[in-house]
Design an enzyme around this catalytic site. Structure first.
Site, PDB file in Angstrom:
ATOM      1  N   HIS A 281      -3.352  -5.786   1.065  1.00  0.00           N
ATOM      2  CA  HIS A 281      -2.679  -6.014   2.344  1.00  0.00           C
ATOM      3  C   HIS A 281      -2.622  -7.509   2.685  1.00  0.00           C
ATOM      4  CE1 HIS A 281      -2.399  -1.853   4.019  1.00  0.00           C
ATOM      5  NE2 HIS A 281      -3.371  -1.628   3.142  1.00  0.00           N
TER       6      HIS A 281
ATOM      7  N   GLU B 245      -0.823  -8.901   4.948  1.00  0.00           N
ATOM      8  CA  GLU B 245      -0.689  -9.083   6.399  1.00  0.00           C
ATOM      9  C   GLU B 245      -2.036  -9.116   7.107  1.00  0.00           C
ATOM     10  OE1 GLU B 245      -0.968  -4.588   6.106  1.00  0.00           O
ATOM     11  OE2 GLU B 245      -0.348  -6.282   4.847  1.00  0.00           O
TER      12      GLU B 245
ATOM     13  N   CYS C 100       0.835  -1.201   0.000  1.00  0.00           N
ATOM     14  CA  CYS C 100       0.000   0.000   0.000  1.00  0.00           C
ATOM     15  C   CYS C 100       0.875   1.257   0.000  1.00  0.00           C
ATOM     16  CB  CYS C 100      -0.970  -0.047   1.186  1.00  0.00           C
ATOM     17  SG  CYS C 100      -2.384   1.074   1.024  1.00  0.00           S
TER      18      CYS C 100
END
Length: 217
Positions: free
Chosen positions: A194, A196, A86
């Site tokens: 994302h 994660e 990002c």
């Protein structure tokens, strides 16, 4: 395998990345303040999401001058693995490690949703465990995630097999539905989604886990 997570003023996903790499995958992880230049002992460096330096002027425009980023240039040149997520992707384009730019979303709105994706190239270690054409879903959360580049740059990306991920349903107007790209060598990956945030079933899926496991390969 030791991981470094760069932290800028305004970063807000650094702890999420550390939780994923250290808590979920058991990788020793060190947080690196933007003023540090010592990347020794690290096998990979992650630039997390957020709003580095408040994203004043332009997303990532100020972060590119951080001392840690100057050290990152040498790290990447020596083959070190670099992942920009990002805002981290935006920083990598400003730094020149990846081509193109990330601009305001097509509809000028912040987008926060799960995005269906397609793996286009698995030649990078980050994606080799998925295999080409693998479909996956990762969260996105951005206001300036529209990937833009010249026609010549797009052709270079295509010829180099450097388009890593595409959106299945383009949410932001990115050229050629691009969600993530690599450098020519494949050791640097930038993506707007994302991974994660998709490492544990309790928090919304595990499709991102395989990408981060590429750190171990």
């Amino acid at each position: 395998m030791s991981i470094g997570v760069l932290v800028f003023p305004g970063s807000n996903c650094d702890r999420d990345v550390q939780w994923a790499t250290e808590g979920c995958l058991g990788m020793p992880t060190r947080r690196i303040w933007h003023e540090e230049t010592d990347l020794s002992g690290l096998d990979a460096v992650v630039l997390p999401g957020g709003f580095s330096y408040g994203d004043y002027l332009r997303c990532g425009a100020i972060a590119r001058f951080a001392p840690a980023l100057q050290a990152l240039l040498g790290f990447a040149a020596q083959g070190g693995r670099v992942l920009g997520i990002c805002n981290g992707f935006q920083v990598l384009t400003e730094l020149g490690l990846l081509p193109g730019a990330l601009t305001r979303n097509r509809d000028l709105h912040f987008i926060c949703e799960d995005a269906p994706l397609q793996v286009v190239s698995s030649r990078t270690p980050w994606l080799e465990h998925y295999g080409t054409d693998k479909a996956l879903t990762l969260p996105i959360a951005h206001g300036e995630g529209r990937y833009q580049c010249s026609d010549d740059t797009l052709k270079q990306l295509q010829d180099a097999d450097a388009i890593a991920l595409r959106y299945q349903a383009n949410p932001n107007g990115s050229v050629a539905d691009i969600a993530g790209i690599t450098n020519d060598s494949g050791n640097v990956l930038g993506l707007m989604p994302h991974p994660e945030r998709a490492c544990d079933p309790a928090t919304g899926g595990t499709d991102g886990r395989v990408l981060l496991q590429g750190l171990l390969s």
